[in-house]
Design a protein around this motif. Structure first.
Motif, PDB file in Angstrom:
ATOM      1  N   UNK A 158       0.822  -1.207   0.000  1.00  0.00           N
ATOM      2  CA  UNK A 158       0.000   0.000   0.000  1.00  0.00           C
ATOM      3  C   UNK A 158       0.857   1.258   0.000  1.00  0.00           C
ATOM      4  N   UNK A 159       1.968   1.240   0.730  1.00  0.00           N
ATOM      5  CA  UNK A 159       2.873   2.388   0.763  1.00  0.00           C
ATOM      6  C   UNK A 159       3.475   2.625  -0.623  1.00  0.00           C
ATOM      7  N   UNK A 160       3.850   1.562  -1.317  1.00  0.00           N
ATOM      8  CA  UNK A 160       4.430   1.692  -2.657  1.00  0.00           C
ATOM      9  C   UNK A 160       3.409   2.258  -3.644  1.00  0.00           C
ATOM     10  N   UNK A 161       2.180   1.787  -3.567  1.00  0.00           N
ATOM     11  CA  UNK A 161       1.136   2.309  -4.450  1.00  0.00           C
ATOM     12  C   UNK A 161       0.885   3.785  -4.172  1.00  0.00           C
ATOM     13  N   UNK A 162       0.849   4.141  -2.900  1.00  0.00           N
ATOM     14  CA  UNK A 162       0.661   5.552  -2.536  1.00  0.00           C
ATOM     15  C   UNK A 162       1.837   6.394  -2.996  1.00  0.00           C
ATOM     16  N   UNK A 163       3.046   5.845  -2.905  1.00  0.00           N
ATOM     17  CA  UNK A 163       4.242   6.573  -3.327  1.00  0.00           C
ATOM     18  C   UNK A 163       4.188   6.895  -4.817  1.00  0.00           C
ATOM     19  N   UNK A 164       3.778   5.928  -5.640  1.00  0.00           N
ATOM     20  CA  UNK A 164       3.672   6.163  -7.080  1.00  0.00           C
ATOM     21  C   UNK A 164       2.614   7.222  -7.368  1.00  0.00           C
ATOM     22  N   UNK A 165       1.497   7.128  -6.675  1.00  0.00           N
ATOM     23  CA  UNK A 165       0.414   8.092  -6.860  1.00  0.00           C
ATOM     24  C   UNK A 165       0.882   9.503  -6.508  1.00  0.00           C
TER      25      UNK A 165
END
Length: 269
Positions: free
Chosen positions: A187-194
């Motif tokens: 979830x942190x990685x997805x948020x980081x890309x966003x």
């Protein structure tokens, strides 16, 4: 069959403008106006635009500014959002729900509504024409959406994990660092890309707070290729491609985390 046709049409709609941008970036200005949609077979293509954009323009400095603002904003937003989301989940009562609602309400405020008060605040603090001002504004603006995404995922973590860590004598900070963060990496990685895409492509706030060329970011610098009577499309599209490469690279490297993060928490086991 209908789904495949729809996907094919969508792919064509994406590839056509992308192909045009790529072709224009390897043409001269004269070739672009003489044959905007075709390939100049007689004269051939040129990669001089990619050389000139760094040689004649201060594009490297703009690239560094965008990198500093984006990486700092993403890192600090993720750090603060993770701690806030963890606090909301651990509270778990009416106070945690109120905090979550307050951050969620922040997503409902359009950027245009806060332009005047934000500019007045940044001007009062003396942070116009500075990268620090852009970083602070980015953090404040994107904090609600980051907290919303991370809180939704952390709520799916079994409460038994927190109870077991407490029984073992772990502090809240130890539980956060050694248990919550590793489990929340998708979830942190997805948020980081966003967040990376939002900050890297941001034009509104640099346009609002930056007037000095030394502090311009890439999206703001690309406006220099547009004049009142003429636009240098080859150089403009070359800058667009260069500005897009970091986003493409980030998505390719973190693609599996992005997909996992988007689906994580959607089904509660």
């Amino acid at each position: 069959m209908g789904r495949r046709i729809a996907i094919g049409i969508y792919a064509v709609l994406i590839l056509l403008p992308l192909t045009m941008v790529l072709l224009t970036s390897v043409k001269t200005l004269e070739q672009t106006f003489n044959n905007p949609l075709g390939i100049p077979i007689d004269e051939g293509l040129t990669f001089a635009n990619y050389v000139n954009i760094f040689r004649e323009e201060t594009m490297f400095g703009y690239f560094i500014n965008s990198s500093v603002v984006t990486l700092s904003s993403v890192s600090l937003t993720l750090l603060l959002s993770c701690m806030i989301a963890y606090g909301i989940v651990r509270l778990g009562n009416w106070l945690g729900n109120i905090l979550f609602v307050l951050f969620t309400l922040g997503m409902m405020v359009p950027a245009q509504v806060s332009m005047v008060p934000l500019y007045d605040l940044i001007l009062t603090l003396g942070l116009t024409n500075s990268l620090l001002g852009l970083i602070l504004v980015n953090i404040a603006v994107t904090m609600p959406v980051a907290v919303f995404i991370l809180t939704g995922f952390m709520k799916t973590l079994p409460k038994e994990l927190f109870e077991a860590s407490t029984i073992d004598g772990a502090t809240n900070w130890t539980t956060f660092v050694r248990i919550v963060i590793p489990l929340s990496l998708p979830s942190i990685s997805a948020t980081a890309i966003f967040l990376f895409v939002m900050h890297w492509n941001d034009l509104l706030y640099p346009l609002l707070f930056v007037t000095d060329n030394a502090y311009k970011t890439l999206p703001l610098a690309l406006l220099d290729f547009q004049g009142q009577y003429e636009t240098n499309y080859p150089m403009l599209f070359t800058g667009v491609i260069i500005a897009s490469l970091p986003m493409v690279l980030a998505y390719v490297l973190l693609q599996r985390y992005f997909v996992a993060g988007m689906t994580a928490g959607s089904v509660k086991g």
